[in-house]
Design a protein around this motif. Structure first.
Motif, short mmCIF file in Angstrom:
data_model
loop_
_atom_site.label_atom_id
_atom_site.label_comp_id
_atom_site.label_asym_id
_atom_site.label_seq_id
_atom_site.Cartn_x
_atom_site.Cartn_y
_atom_site.Cartn_z
N HIS A 40 19.72 50.32 25.81
CA HIS A 40 20.57 49.90 27.36
C HIS A 40 20.21 51.04 27.95
O HIS A 40 21.23 51.71 28.66
CB HIS A 40 22.19 49.93 26.05
CG HIS A 40 21.98 48.41 25.48
ND1 HIS A 40 22.08 49.13 23.66
CD2 HIS A 40 22.41 47.84 25.79
CE1 HIS A 40 22.24 47.80 23.56
NE2 HIS A 40 22.16 46.83 23.90
N ASP A 44 23.91 53.43 30.60
CA ASP A 44 23.12 54.34 29.95
C ASP A 44 22.71 55.36 31.47
O ASP A 44 23.78 56.50 31.98
CB ASP A 44 21.77 55.10 29.60
CG ASP A 44 21.71 54.57 27.98
OD1 ASP A 44 23.21 54.39 27.10
OD2 ASP A 44 21.07 53.65 27.29
N LYS A 78 32.25 52.63 24.72
CA LYS A 78 31.02 51.34 24.77
C LYS A 78 29.95 52.09 24.17
O LYS A 78 28.38 52.75 24.84
CB LYS A 78 30.72 51.55 26.24
CG LYS A 78 30.19 52.56 27.13
CD LYS A 78 30.16 52.67 28.13
CE LYS A 78 28.66 51.83 29.17
NZ LYS A 78 28.24 51.94 30.15
N HIS A 80 27.27 51.33 22.93
CA HIS A 80 25.47 50.55 23.19
C HIS A 80 24.90 51.53 24.43
O HIS A 80 23.55 51.97 24.30
CB HIS A 80 25.75 49.50 24.06
CG HIS A 80 26.29 49.43 25.35
ND1 HIS A 80 27.94 48.83 24.69
CD2 HIS A 80 26.56 48.97 26.58
CE1 HIS A 80 28.62 48.53 26.03
NE2 HIS A 80 27.14 48.54 27.24
N MET A 113 21.61 52.64 17.16
CA MET A 113 21.56 52.40 19.03
C MET A 113 22.81 51.93 19.13
O MET A 113 22.99 52.50 19.84
CB MET A 113 20.87 50.45 18.64
CG MET A 113 19.72 50.60 18.50
SD MET A 113 19.10 48.69 19.31
CE MET A 113 17.32 49.15 19.58
N HIS A 114 24.00 52.49 17.94
CA HIS A 114 25.67 52.62 17.80
C HIS A 114 25.34 53.70 17.11
O HIS A 114 24.64 53.85 16.41
CB HIS A 114 26.16 51.62 17.65
CG HIS A 114 25.97 50.36 18.78
ND1 HIS A 114 25.43 49.58 18.28
CD2 HIS A 114 26.72 49.59 19.45
CE1 HIS A 114 25.25 48.22 18.92
NE2 HIS A 114 25.85 48.81 20.14
N GLY A 128 30.63 50.80 18.68
CA GLY A 128 30.06 49.49 19.25
C GLY A 128 30.76 48.63 19.19
O GLY A 128 30.25 47.23 19.93
N GLU A 161 34.47 45.76 28.50
CA GLU A 161 34.90 45.75 27.40
C GLU A 161 36.49 45.61 28.08
O GLU A 161 36.78 45.29 27.09
CB GLU A 161 34.22 46.68 26.23
CG GLU A 161 35.38 47.92 26.74
CD GLU A 161 34.46 48.95 25.90
OE1 GLU A 161 35.07 49.04 24.21
OE2 GLU A 161 33.89 50.23 25.83
N MET A 193 27.12 41.71 30.49
CA MET A 193 25.78 41.47 30.16
C MET A 193 24.45 40.57 30.58
O MET A 193 23.33 40.84 31.22
CB MET A 193 25.51 41.74 28.45
CG MET A 193 23.84 41.40 27.91
SD MET A 193 24.17 40.83 26.32
CE MET A 193 24.57 39.34 25.75
N HIS A 266 19.90 45.12 32.40
CA HIS A 266 21.15 45.71 30.32
C HIS A 266 20.59 46.19 29.45
O HIS A 266 21.29 47.72 29.34
CB HIS A 266 22.05 44.48 30.62
CG HIS A 266 22.77 45.02 29.18
ND1 HIS A 266 24.03 45.42 29.25
CD2 HIS A 266 22.51 44.31 27.68
CE1 HIS A 266 24.69 45.11 28.10
NE2 HIS A 266 24.41 44.82 27.62
N ALA A 267 19.50 45.87 28.94
CA ALA A 267 18.82 46.80 28.29
C ALA A 267 16.95 46.34 27.66
O ALA A 267 16.89 45.16 28.57
CB ALA A 267 18.66 45.90 26.31
#
Length: 291
Positions: A40, A44, A78, A80, A113-114, A128, A161, A193, A266-267
Motif C-alpha cells: 500500500h 505509506d 489505517k 493498511h 499486511m495489517h 486493519g 475511513e 482506494m 493505492h497499492a
C-alpha cells in the motif's frame, strides 16, 4: 506518574527529522521493489512524515522497555499503512529492518499486511478493519484517565475511513469523557482506494465537523516537518479536558512524481526499472524542496 522518564527521541531537529523521513521513504520504495506482492505504497508515502514525527520526536516510548506503563500508546487505525509503521519502528530501534525485508507478508511472519499485536510485541493494537482505531484509542485513553496515568494515546486515521460511523461515535465519546490525553492524526490525502474523496464521500467542511464534536482542531501541512513538530509541541497537557485532532493535509504517493495523486498507486509493486525510476524521483523531489 510522569512520562518524562521515557525517551521521546526529542533530540532530533527538524532537519534531522526530514532526513529520517527521506530514509523512511527510501526504505519503503526498496521494499516495494523487492516484495513480490502489492504494497500500500501510496498511503505509506503520504503518512511517512507523520510516522517520523511521532516515533522520533513526539511519543515517549522506550524500544527496550515496551511494557513500561508510563509509555505513550499508538494505534494505527489505517492498518493498511502497517509497513510504514514497521519500518519507522525498526528505525527507532524496536526490531530489525532486515527482518521486515526478509519476511514481510509471508505466512507466519510477524510483519503482515495489517499489524497484529500478538505476532509483534511493541504494536499496541491489531487493526486493519477501518473505523476501529479511534474507538480503541478512546478506550485506552479512558482507561489511563481512570488509573490516574498521564501518558498520551495517539492514533493515525486515513481521511477515507472517517466516513465510518464508528469514528464519529468515538469522537463524541472522546469529548464526552474529557479525554485531553487523546490525540488523533488524520492523513488527509483526499483519496480513497478507487476515487478521490469528494467524488464519493462529501467530507467538507471537514475541520468544522470535528469542531462540532467539541475537539481541539489543528490544521497543518502534513509534509512540513516544522509544522508537525509545532503541532506536537503545542498539544494541551494530557490532563486537559479536550481531545485534539491534527488534520494533516498530505499527498498520496508523496515524493514520487508518477505516484502522486495517482489512484493506480493505492497499492502496487515495483520492478527493477520502476524502482530505479522511483528512487530517482524521490531524490529529485528532495533536491527541489531543499533549494
Amino acid at each position: 506518574m510522569s512520562t518524562k522518564t521515557l525517551d521521546a527521541g526529542a533530540l532530533h531537529s527538524v532537519a534531522e527529522l526530514e532526513e529520517l523521513s527521506f530514509e523512511l521513504r527510501t526504505k519503503l520504495l526498496e521494499l516495494c521493489g523487492t516484495y513480490e506482492g502489492a504494497v500500500h505504497i501510496g498511503g505509506d508515502l503520504s503518512a511517512a512524515d507523520i510516522f517520523t514525527v511521532l516515533f522520533h520526536y513526539g511519543m515517549h516510548v522506550d524500544p527496550s522497555d515496551i511494557s513500561n506503563p508510563e509509555r505513550d500508546r499508538f494505534v494505527l487505525s489505517k492498518g493498511h499503512a502497517a509497513v510504514c509503521m514497521y519500518i519507522t519502528m525498526a528505525m527507532r530501534g524496536f526490531f530489525s529492518y532486515q527482518g521486515i525485508v526478509d519476511t514481510y507478508g509471508q505466512l507466519d511472519s510477524a510483519y503482515g499486511m495489517h499489524p497484529c499485536k500478538v505476532q509483534l510485541p511493541g504494536v499496541e493494537a491489531s487493526t486493519g478493519s477501518l473505523g476501529h482505531g479511534l474507538p480503541l484509542a478512546v478506550g485506552m485513553a479512558l482507561s489511563a484517565r481512570h488509573r490516574g496515568d498521564d501518558h498520551r494515546v495517539f492514533t493515525l486515521l486515513g481521511d477515507g475511513e472517517t466516513g465510518e460511523g464508528s469514528v464519529w461515535e468515538a469522537a463524541m465519546a472522546g469529548r464526552s469523557n474529557k479525554l485531553g490525553n487523546l490525540v488523533a492524526f488524520i492523513d488527509r490525502n483526499r483519496q480513497l482506494m478507487t476515487s478521490h474523496a469528494e467524488e464519493r464521500v462529501m467530507f467538507e467542511p471537514y475541520p468544522d465537523k470535528w469542531r462540532a464534536f467539541g475537539w481541539n482542531v489543528v490544521e497543518i501541512d502534513g509534509h512540513d516537518m516544522g509544522q508537525l513538530v509545532g503541532a506536537i509541541d503545542a498539544l494541551p497537557a494530557p490532563d486537559s479536558d479536550v481531545p485534539t485532532v491534527i488534520i494533516a493535509e498530505t499527498i498520496k504517493g508523496k515524493g514520487v512524481d508518477f505516484m502522486e495523486r495517482n489512484l493506480a498507486w493505492h497499492a502496487g509493486s515495483l520492478g527493477a526499472a520502476d524502482l530505479e525510476k522511483a528512487l530517482a524521483a524521490l531524490q529529485s523531489s528532495r533536491t527541489k524542496e531543499n533549494v
